[in-house]
Scaffold this motif. Structure first.
Motif, PDB file in Angstrom:
ATOM      1  N   VAL A  71      29.786  30.506  48.760  1.00  0.00           N
ATOM      2  CA  VAL A  71      30.696  30.418  47.610  1.00  0.00           C
ATOM      3  C   VAL A  71      31.663  29.246  47.817  1.00  0.00           C
ATOM      4  O   VAL A  71      32.209  29.076  48.910  1.00  0.00           O
ATOM      5  CB  VAL A  71      31.483  31.731  47.454  1.00  0.00           C
ATOM      6  N   TYR A  72      31.853  28.458  46.774  1.00  0.00           N
ATOM      7  CA  TYR A  72      32.809  27.357  46.858  1.00  0.00           C
ATOM      8  C   TYR A  72      34.230  27.910  46.914  1.00  0.00           C
ATOM      9  O   TYR A  72      34.637  28.740  46.088  1.00  0.00           O
ATOM     10  CB  TYR A  72      32.683  26.414  45.660  1.00  0.00           C
ATOM     11  N   THR A 128      32.473  29.205  53.376  1.00  0.00           N
ATOM     12  CA  THR A 128      32.065  30.482  52.811  1.00  0.00           C
ATOM     13  C   THR A 128      33.240  31.438  52.761  1.00  0.00           C
ATOM     14  O   THR A 128      33.994  31.555  53.705  1.00  0.00           O
ATOM     15  CB  THR A 128      30.962  31.116  53.675  1.00  0.00           C
ATOM     16  N   LEU A 174      26.150  37.575  41.138  1.00  0.00           N
ATOM     17  CA  LEU A 174      26.466  36.215  41.556  1.00  0.00           C
ATOM     18  C   LEU A 174      26.803  35.371  40.341  1.00  0.00           C
ATOM     19  O   LEU A 174      26.280  35.607  39.249  1.00  0.00           O
ATOM     20  CB  LEU A 174      25.279  35.581  42.312  1.00  0.00           C
ATOM     21  N   LYS A 234      28.020  27.895  43.716  1.00  0.00           N
ATOM     22  CA  LYS A 234      28.358  29.311  43.551  1.00  0.00           C
ATOM     23  C   LYS A 234      29.866  29.499  43.576  1.00  0.00           C
ATOM     24  O   LYS A 234      30.560  28.963  44.443  1.00  0.00           O
ATOM     25  CB  LYS A 234      27.710  30.139  44.665  1.00  0.00           C
ATOM     26  N   VAL A 235      30.391  30.270  42.627  1.00  0.00           N
ATOM     27  CA  VAL A 235      31.833  30.512  42.558  1.00  0.00           C
ATOM     28  C   VAL A 235      32.185  31.979  42.807  1.00  0.00           C
ATOM     29  O   VAL A 235      33.366  32.318  42.959  1.00  0.00           O
ATOM     30  CB  VAL A 235      32.417  30.054  41.205  1.00  0.00           C
ATOM     31  N   TYR A 236      31.167  32.855  42.845  1.00  0.00           N
ATOM     32  CA  TYR A 236      31.465  34.283  43.063  1.00  0.00           C
ATOM     33  C   TYR A 236      30.210  34.983  43.553  1.00  0.00           C
ATOM     34  O   TYR A 236      29.084  34.655  43.153  1.00  0.00           O
ATOM     35  CB  TYR A 236      31.920  34.936  41.756  1.00  0.00           C
ATOM     36  N   GLU A 237      30.414  35.946  44.438  1.00  0.00           N
ATOM     37  CA  GLU A 237      29.329  36.831  44.855  1.00  0.00           C
ATOM     38  C   GLU A 237      29.920  38.173  45.281  1.00  0.00           C
ATOM     39  O   GLU A 237      31.037  38.248  45.798  1.00  0.00           O
ATOM     40  CB  GLU A 237      28.522  36.219  46.000  1.00  0.00           C
ATOM     41  N   TYR A 293      27.383  31.161  39.209  1.00  0.00           N
ATOM     42  CA  TYR A 293      27.281  29.749  39.557  1.00  0.00           C
ATOM     43  C   TYR A 293      27.826  28.905  38.407  1.00  0.00           C
ATOM     44  O   TYR A 293      27.931  29.373  37.269  1.00  0.00           O
ATOM     45  CB  TYR A 293      25.820  29.352  39.782  1.00  0.00           C
ATOM     46  N   SER A 311      32.502  37.926  51.675  1.00  0.00           N
ATOM     47  CA  SER A 311      31.923  38.683  50.570  1.00  0.00           C
ATOM     48  C   SER A 311      32.492  40.083  50.549  1.00  0.00           C
ATOM     49  O   SER A 311      33.174  40.512  51.476  1.00  0.00           O
ATOM     50  CB  SER A 311      30.400  38.744  50.731  1.00  0.00           C
TER      51      SER A 311
END
Length: 271
Positions: A236-237, A244, A110, A127-130, A112, A247
């Protein structure tokens, strides 16, 4: 007899200690414009053992691990809004034989961000990535970064305001998470200056505060979980809104095939 028993206990303890240290990881460098930015330049240094995990979701060290709470890095690295950059984890150092992270320490990755001109203990982290389990490759994010020699690439949101940000990277190791409170968190923070941005101010959240020990993605047996594993934390932004994104997971309700675990996991739950 007692001497032999004591000696055996020492060997077992030493083995477990080595196993635990061998399995852990830290953010070693950034990759910006295809160039490495070394640890300690824009990455805030960790005090003590740099590979030690955080185990308590309510601990202040969930932000960036010990030592990362103050602006102690020597530089702020420029990055362009909307550009791809990389983060690179290692266990010891950037070498071809580095272990990165133990194969048993599977789990999500993740990322942020938070503006540096705001108190980092407030609702400022977005959050920018997951990424978690990819059914198409039968890999967790940790498998992917091991295969890519520690590297994970992501995109800086194109419309966020220009300015200085903390970039928080995180791996969550789930090998012991079938017991409440035994997930292991490996956060680190780097300092970046976003240029060419827009006017977006993504909704922020507190760290600690984004996770609890009972979250289904933290208190979980990942070996039995459905492939639609629930990644913990806020959504995630997405540039243009706060919805969202999808993912790296499958919507299939089938379980992870046993043959994806092609190795023998021999580790202590405290490793």
């Amino acid at each position: 007899m007692k001497t032999a028993s004591k000696f055996s206990s020492i060997i077992v303890l030493a083995t477990l200690t080595f196993s635990g240290v061998f399995g852990h990881t830290f953010l070693n460098n950034l990759i910006i414009d295809s160039k490495d930015v070394s640890n300690g330049k824009c990455i805030r240094p960790v005090t003590g053992l740099k590979t030690m995990y955080v185990g308590d979701t309510s601990n202040v060290n969930m932000r960036c691990r010990p030592g990362n709470q103050s602006p102690s890095a020597t530089a702020i690295c420029p990055v362009k809004a909307g550009s791809e950059m990389g983060v690179e984890w290692h266990h010891s150092s950037k070498t071809p034989t580095d272990n990165i992270i133990s194969q048993s320490h599977r789990g999500p990755c993740l990322i942020y961000m938070a503006r540096m001109d705001q108190p980092i203990d407030g609702n400022v982290w977005f959050k920018v990535y997951e990424e978690a389990y990819d059914e198409s490759t039968k890999e967790w994010c940790t498998d992917k970064i091991r295969r890519n020699k520690g590297v994970l690439k992501f995109t800086i949101p194109a419309d966020i305001e220009s300015g200085d940000y903390l970039l928080r990277t995180e791996i969550i190791a789930l090998h012991g998470a079938q017991r409440r409170g035994y997930a292991q968190f490996f956060p680190n923070c780097a300092q970046v200056s976003v240029t060419g941005g827009g006017s977006a101010k993504p909704k922020g959240y507190k760290i600690p505060g984004i996770y609890t020990a009972d979250d289904p993605g933290i208190f979980v047996n990942y070996r039995k979980v459905n492939v639609n594993y629930v990644i913990p934390g806020p959504p995630v932004y997405v540039p243009g809104n706060n919805s969202t994104i999808k993912s790296v997971l499958s919507s299939s309700s089938s379980r992870i095939a046993d043959d994806t675990l092609t190795y023998t996991e021999t580790f202590n739950i405290n490793d």
